[in-house]
Scaffold this active site. Structure first.
Site, PDB file in Angstrom:
ATOM      1  N   HIS A  50      24.115  29.079  26.177  1.00 32.71           N
ATOM      2  CA  HIS A  50      23.956  27.630  26.104  1.00 32.71           C
ATOM      3  C   HIS A  50      24.746  27.096  24.913  1.00 32.71           C
ATOM      4  CE1 HIS A  50      22.054  23.682  25.737  1.00 32.71           C
ATOM      5  NE2 HIS A  50      21.542  23.869  26.955  1.00 32.71           N
ATOM      6  N   SER A 107      23.732  21.558  32.467  1.00 33.90           N
ATOM      7  CA  SER A 107      22.286  21.360  32.591  1.00 33.90           C
ATOM      8  C   SER A 107      21.853  20.079  31.903  1.00 33.90           C
ATOM      9  CB  SER A 107      21.527  22.543  31.985  1.00 33.90           C
ATOM     10  OG  SER A 107      21.759  22.629  30.590  1.00 33.90           O
ATOM     11  N   GLU A 190      15.095  24.200  37.650  1.00 36.93           N
ATOM     12  CA  GLU A 190      14.526  25.060  36.613  1.00 36.93           C
ATOM     13  C   GLU A 190      12.998  24.986  36.605  1.00 36.93           C
ATOM     14  OE1 GLU A 190      14.980  26.242  31.913  1.00 36.93           O
ATOM     15  OE2 GLU A 190      15.819  24.334  32.603  1.00 36.93           O
ATOM     16  N   GLU A 196       6.011  20.615  30.260  1.00 35.33           N
ATOM     17  CA  GLU A 196       7.314  19.979  30.451  1.00 35.33           C
ATOM     18  C   GLU A 196       7.517  19.451  31.865  1.00 35.33           C
ATOM     19  OE1 GLU A 196      10.580  22.224  28.801  1.00 35.33           O
ATOM     20  OE2 GLU A 196       9.346  22.944  27.150  1.00 35.33           O
ATOM     21  N   ASP A 223      13.570  30.874  33.941  1.00 29.40           N
ATOM     22  CA  ASP A 223      13.769  30.939  32.496  1.00 29.40           C
ATOM     23  C   ASP A 223      12.662  31.816  31.919  1.00 29.40           C
ATOM     24  OD1 ASP A 223      13.418  30.280  29.687  1.00 29.40           O
ATOM     25  OD2 ASP A 223      14.676  28.524  29.994  1.00 29.40           O
ATOM     26  N   HIS A 226       9.754  30.241  29.886  1.00 32.86           N
ATOM     27  CA  HIS A 226       8.727  29.566  30.688  1.00 32.86           C
ATOM     28  C   HIS A 226       7.954  30.553  31.563  1.00 32.86           C
ATOM     29  CE1 HIS A 226      10.311  25.694  29.424  1.00 32.86           C
ATOM     30  NE2 HIS A 226      11.514  26.120  29.753  1.00 32.86           N
ATOM     31  N   HIS A 249      17.840  31.918  32.810  1.00 33.24           N
ATOM     32  CA  HIS A 249      17.916  31.718  31.368  1.00 33.24           C
ATOM     33  C   HIS A 249      17.221  32.896  30.697  1.00 33.24           C
ATOM     34  CE1 HIS A 249      18.653  27.106  30.706  1.00 33.24           C
ATOM     35  NE2 HIS A 249      19.771  27.811  30.718  1.00 33.24           N
ATOM     36  N   GLU A 284      19.701  31.468  26.120  1.00 29.44           N
ATOM     37  CA  GLU A 284      19.338  30.149  25.622  1.00 29.44           C
ATOM     38  C   GLU A 284      18.450  30.316  24.394  1.00 29.44           C
ATOM     39  OE1 GLU A 284      17.844  26.080  27.702  1.00 29.44           O
ATOM     40  OE2 GLU A 284      16.402  27.721  27.743  1.00 29.44           O
TER      41      GLU A 284
END
Length: 341
Positions: A50, A107, A190, A196, A223, A226, A249, A284
């Site tokens: 990223h 993104s 994502e 979020e 990701d 998460h 990610h 990331e």
């Protein structure tokens, strides 16, 4: 014979286990080195990073700093922050990508003012306009994967997901994903944690939304940061995504150096190898050392988890490359023969 087998398994496991360190910034003292079995051909997954690891803005000097840094650290791809697409000089970005022989992905995260799952038509249209601009910028830069929280606001909703919100989200995504398809761009949704979004918290939910959208270029973007919060396991999330998994990610539980937190990278890479994943593996990480006006406060980046972007980037690349190689060769090892029953 048993001793040799034990030594072999110990050697492979050493590659898969994260490194633990005790200094203030938890910097790995050594990097993973791939040990690939002779004759084994690894899949050519692009390893990405990223842009926020290197810079917060995308002024000409920032763009070159990030792209050059990514190339020097060994990456194949850089993920551009397209939260404010009009601030990204896409033509210059393409020139720099060509100069350093690097690919691009893009993104962003929508806000409450641009939430395409909103019942407020003005808000929904604002989101579609933002997404269209980002897709066009990515196309000009030559990118093929548009990912992130591009299906609703990257914010904490105060109400659970409603049937109306889901329906509006799917309707909006059909529209913007078609614009991406016109450019040959994959539209990756994502899956993020409950703080979020209230739309996609698990891989299974993303699969269901994709089924409702019904477009071939819409994929799942997982990701590890998460997944570590919401999924039952890394393996389960990867297998729930099945053939729709298009982007990953790679991030630690605290968003710092890989291998210094609680993410089960062994389980992740094993599942990716077993399912034949062929998409990007993008690192990331965020720290208050690099401040992005459009991302830092949204992502609650309050701590300086690292100070040297180049050191972080180089070690992350070696960690990903080494763990991917180890997992893939373990998966590719011929299975032991057993007598049929």
């Amino acid at each position: 014979m048993m001793q040799n087998m034990s030594q072999s398994l110990h050697s492979h496991r050493a590659l898969l286990l994260p490194f633990r360190h005790s200094n203030r910034h938890a910097r790995p003292c050594r990097a993973v080195t791939p040990q690939v079995r002779a004759g084994l051909v690894l899949p050519q997954n692009p390893i990405g990073i990223h842009s926020g690891v290197f810079v917060g803005d995308w002024k000409p000097q920032d763009a070159e700093r990030a792209i050059k840094g990514a190339k020097e650290a060994g990456y194949d791809l850089i993920e551009l922050n397209l939260s404010v697409p009009e601030e990204v000089d896409a033509k210059l970005t393409k020139e720099l990508l060509d100069k350093y022989d690097l690919k691009a992905a893009g993104s962003l995260g929508l806000s409450m003012a641009t939430d395409i799952s909103s019942s407020d038509e003005e808000v929904r249209q604002a989101g579609i306009k933002l997404l269209t601009g980002a897709i066009e910028a990515l196309n000009t830069a030559g990118g093929q994967d548009f990912v992130g929280v591009n299906f609703g606001a990257m914010d904490k909703y105060r109400k659970p997901l409603s049937a109306e919100q889901w329906k509006t989200c799917a309707k909006s995504l059909k529209e913007v994903a078609q614009k991406a398809a016109d450019y040959g761009i994959n539209y990756g949704l994502e899956v993020v944690n409950r703080y979020e979004t209230n739309i996609l918290n698990t891989s299974y939910q993303a699969r269901a939304l994709i089924d409702d959208i019904g477009m071939d270029n819409v994929t799942i973007h997982l990701d590890t940061y998460h997944m570590n919060i919401e999924e039952n396991s890394m393996e389960a999330a990867v297998k729930d995504a099945e053939d729709k998994l298009g982007y990953i990610h790679i991030g630690e539980s605290h968003r710092g150096y890989l291998g210094t937190g609680s993410v089960d990278f062994e389980g992740l890479f094993r599942a990716l190898a077993e399912t034949g994943y062929k998409g990007p593996l993008t690192f990331e990480s965020f720290s208050s050392v690099v401040v992005s006006p459009s991302l830092s406060t949204t992502l609650c980046v309050w701590r300086d988890l690292w100070e040297d972007p180049d050191d972080l980037a180089a070690k992350a690349h070696k960690f990903i490359e080494g763990n991917w190689a180890a997992a893939y060769q373990l998966c590719a090892r011929p299975k032991a023969w057993t007598k049929p029953t």
